[in-house]
Scaffold this active site. Sequence first.
Site, mmCIF file in Angstrom:
data_model
loop_
_atom_site.group_PDB
_atom_site.id
_atom_site.type_symbol
_atom_site.label_atom_id
_atom_site.label_comp_id
_atom_site.label_asym_id
_atom_site.label_seq_id
_atom_site.Cartn_x
_atom_site.Cartn_y
_atom_site.Cartn_z
ATOM 1 N N LYS A 79 -9.575 -2.579 -10.573
ATOM 2 C CA LYS A 79 -10.863 -2.638 -9.886
ATOM 3 C C LYS A 79 -11.962 -1.976 -10.716
ATOM 4 O O LYS A 79 -11.688 -1.281 -11.708
ATOM 5 C CB LYS A 79 -10.716 -1.999 -8.499
ATOM 6 C CG LYS A 79 -9.748 -2.779 -7.593
ATOM 7 C CD LYS A 79 -9.691 -2.180 -6.194
ATOM 8 C CE LYS A 79 -8.774 -2.987 -5.287
ATOM 9 N NZ LYS A 79 -8.750 -2.453 -3.904
ATOM 10 N N TYR A 115 -10.829 -11.208 0.121
ATOM 11 C CA TYR A 115 -10.720 -10.235 1.212
ATOM 12 C C TYR A 115 -11.213 -10.847 2.529
ATOM 13 O O TYR A 115 -11.803 -10.147 3.355
ATOM 14 C CB TYR A 115 -11.497 -8.958 0.859
ATOM 15 C CG TYR A 115 -10.806 -8.106 -0.203
ATOM 16 C CD1 TYR A 115 -9.492 -7.678 -0.042
ATOM 17 C CD2 TYR A 115 -11.470 -7.723 -1.363
ATOM 18 C CE1 TYR A 115 -8.849 -6.900 -1.016
ATOM 19 C CE2 TYR A 115 -10.841 -6.942 -2.338
ATOM 20 C CZ TYR A 115 -9.530 -6.536 -2.141
ATOM 21 O OH TYR A 115 -8.897 -5.759 -3.096
ATOM 22 N N ASN A 172 -9.976 2.784 -5.080
ATOM 23 C CA ASN A 172 -8.503 2.863 -5.056
ATOM 24 C C ASN A 172 -7.842 2.111 -6.210
ATOM 25 O O ASN A 172 -6.699 1.689 -6.123
ATOM 26 C CB ASN A 172 -7.924 2.514 -3.687
ATOM 27 C CG ASN A 172 -8.050 1.062 -3.331
ATOM 28 O OD1 ASN A 172 -8.746 0.316 -4.011
ATOM 29 N ND2 ASN A 172 -7.366 0.646 -2.282
ATOM 30 N N HIS A 225 -5.551 -3.552 -7.169
ATOM 31 C CA HIS A 225 -5.080 -4.468 -6.124
ATOM 32 C C HIS A 225 -3.760 -5.046 -6.588
ATOM 33 O O HIS A 225 -3.598 -5.353 -7.768
ATOM 34 C CB HIS A 225 -6.072 -5.613 -5.897
ATOM 35 C CG HIS A 225 -5.423 -6.787 -5.211
ATOM 36 N ND1 HIS A 225 -5.209 -6.824 -3.863
ATOM 37 C CD2 HIS A 225 -4.886 -7.933 -5.709
ATOM 38 C CE1 HIS A 225 -4.577 -7.957 -3.551
ATOM 39 N NE2 HIS A 225 -4.378 -8.643 -4.655
ATOM 40 N N GLU A 245 -2.980 -15.983 -4.914
ATOM 41 C CA GLU A 245 -3.878 -15.123 -5.697
ATOM 42 C C GLU A 245 -3.778 -15.414 -7.198
ATOM 43 O O GLU A 245 -4.776 -15.315 -7.910
ATOM 44 C CB GLU A 245 -3.574 -13.651 -5.387
ATOM 45 C CG GLU A 245 -3.966 -13.299 -3.948
ATOM 46 C CD GLU A 245 -3.624 -11.871 -3.546
ATOM 47 O OE1 GLU A 245 -2.991 -11.143 -4.351
ATOM 48 O OE2 GLU A 245 -4.001 -11.476 -2.425
HETATM 49 P P1 ATP Z 1 -5.286 -4.359 -2.008
HETATM 50 O O1 ATP Z 1 -5.277 -5.636 -1.188
HETATM 51 O O2 ATP Z 1 -6.642 -4.079 -2.652
HETATM 52 O O3 ATP Z 1 -4.133 -4.308 -2.973
HETATM 53 P P2 ATP Z 1 -3.970 -2.986 0.093
HETATM 54 O O4 ATP Z 1 -3.143 -4.214 0.199
HETATM 55 O O5 ATP Z 1 -3.270 -1.685 -0.149
HETATM 56 O O6 ATP Z 1 -5.057 -3.123 -1.037
HETATM 57 P P3 ATP Z 1 -5.624 -3.957 2.273
HETATM 58 O O7 ATP Z 1 -5.423 -3.597 3.699
HETATM 59 O O8 ATP Z 1 -5.248 -5.310 1.796
HETATM 60 O O9 ATP Z 1 -4.876 -2.818 1.399
HETATM 61 O O10 ATP Z 1 -7.152 -3.655 1.954
HETATM 62 C C1 ATP Z 1 -7.802 -4.289 0.872
HETATM 63 C C2 ATP Z 1 -8.821 -3.351 0.246
HETATM 64 O O11 ATP Z 1 -9.900 -3.127 1.159
HETATM 65 C C3 ATP Z 1 -8.308 -1.952 -0.069
HETATM 66 O O12 ATP Z 1 -7.624 -1.885 -1.295
HETATM 67 C C4 ATP Z 1 -9.596 -1.171 -0.133
HETATM 68 O O13 ATP Z 1 -10.277 -1.386 -1.385
HETATM 69 C C5 ATP Z 1 -10.412 -1.819 0.967
HETATM 70 N N1 ATP Z 1 -10.271 -1.085 2.224
HETATM 71 C C6 ATP Z 1 -9.260 -1.168 3.121
HETATM 72 N N2 ATP Z 1 -9.460 -0.354 4.173
HETATM 73 C C7 ATP Z 1 -10.630 0.295 3.919
HETATM 74 C C8 ATP Z 1 -11.405 1.287 4.613
HETATM 75 N N3 ATP Z 1 -11.018 1.789 5.773
HETATM 76 N N4 ATP Z 1 -12.567 1.711 4.038
HETATM 77 C C9 ATP Z 1 -12.991 1.202 2.849
HETATM 78 N N5 ATP Z 1 -12.314 0.265 2.157
HETATM 79 C C10 ATP Z 1 -11.161 -0.180 2.674
HETATM 80 MG MG MG Z 2 -3.977 -6.128 0.341
#
Ligand code: ATP
Ligand code: MG
Length: 147
Positions: free
Chosen positions: A9, A49, A112, A115, A126
């Site tokens: 990211k 997303y 974070n 992804h 994806e």
């Molecule tokens: P990713 O899909 O990015 O690998 P993940 O699968 O661990 O992450 P998801 O639930 O798919 O988590 O969320 C996608 C992304 O949305 C997160 O990686 C983060 O960048 C963002 N995100 C999720 N929850 C929050 C939140 N509460 N506040 C801000 N950003 C969030």
């Molecule tokens: Mg995810």
Amino acid sequence: METTLILLKPDTVERGLIGQVLTRLEQKWLKINGLKMMEMTPELVSEHYDFLADKPFFPKIMSYMTRTPIVAIAVSGANAIATVRMLTGATNPQEALPGSIRGDFGLTIDGNIIHASDSAETAEVELKRFFGGKDIYEYARGFDDVL
Ligand code: ATP
Ligand code: MG
């Protein structure tokens, strides 16, 4: 053998952590099959997303993911999808265990680092989304046959 999609990211690119995160993947003996820097357009963020579109923090995700180029990576190996999720750690770096990528490099949910696809179905979609069937390379490494 599975292939999964990873995105480094914008914070990872901005903080000069591309190499350190790639090293985590390589030292696990996962195979890098595709690697490219690209910009995420707002359309691409909305598609990637889409399940978060109605969340109050979606605008934050939109500006996060579009502010700096990302690095898209196709990675393969035995059980690669779950293995990469394990290396990645919990979504919120404050909950991610030390030793995981988010646990070691991230501080808050707003940055974070990485992804990773979360299932075989999402990995397929994806990989198409970010590589479009191009720029993914097959090659042999020593000892591949024992992995
Ligand atoms: P990713 O899909 O990015 O690998 P993940 O699968 O661990 O992450 P998801 O639930 O798919 O988590 O969320 C996608 C992304 O949305 C997160 O990686 C983060 O960048 C963002 N995100 C999720 N929850 C929050 C939140 N509460 N506040 C801000 N950003 C969030
Ligand atoms: Mg995810």
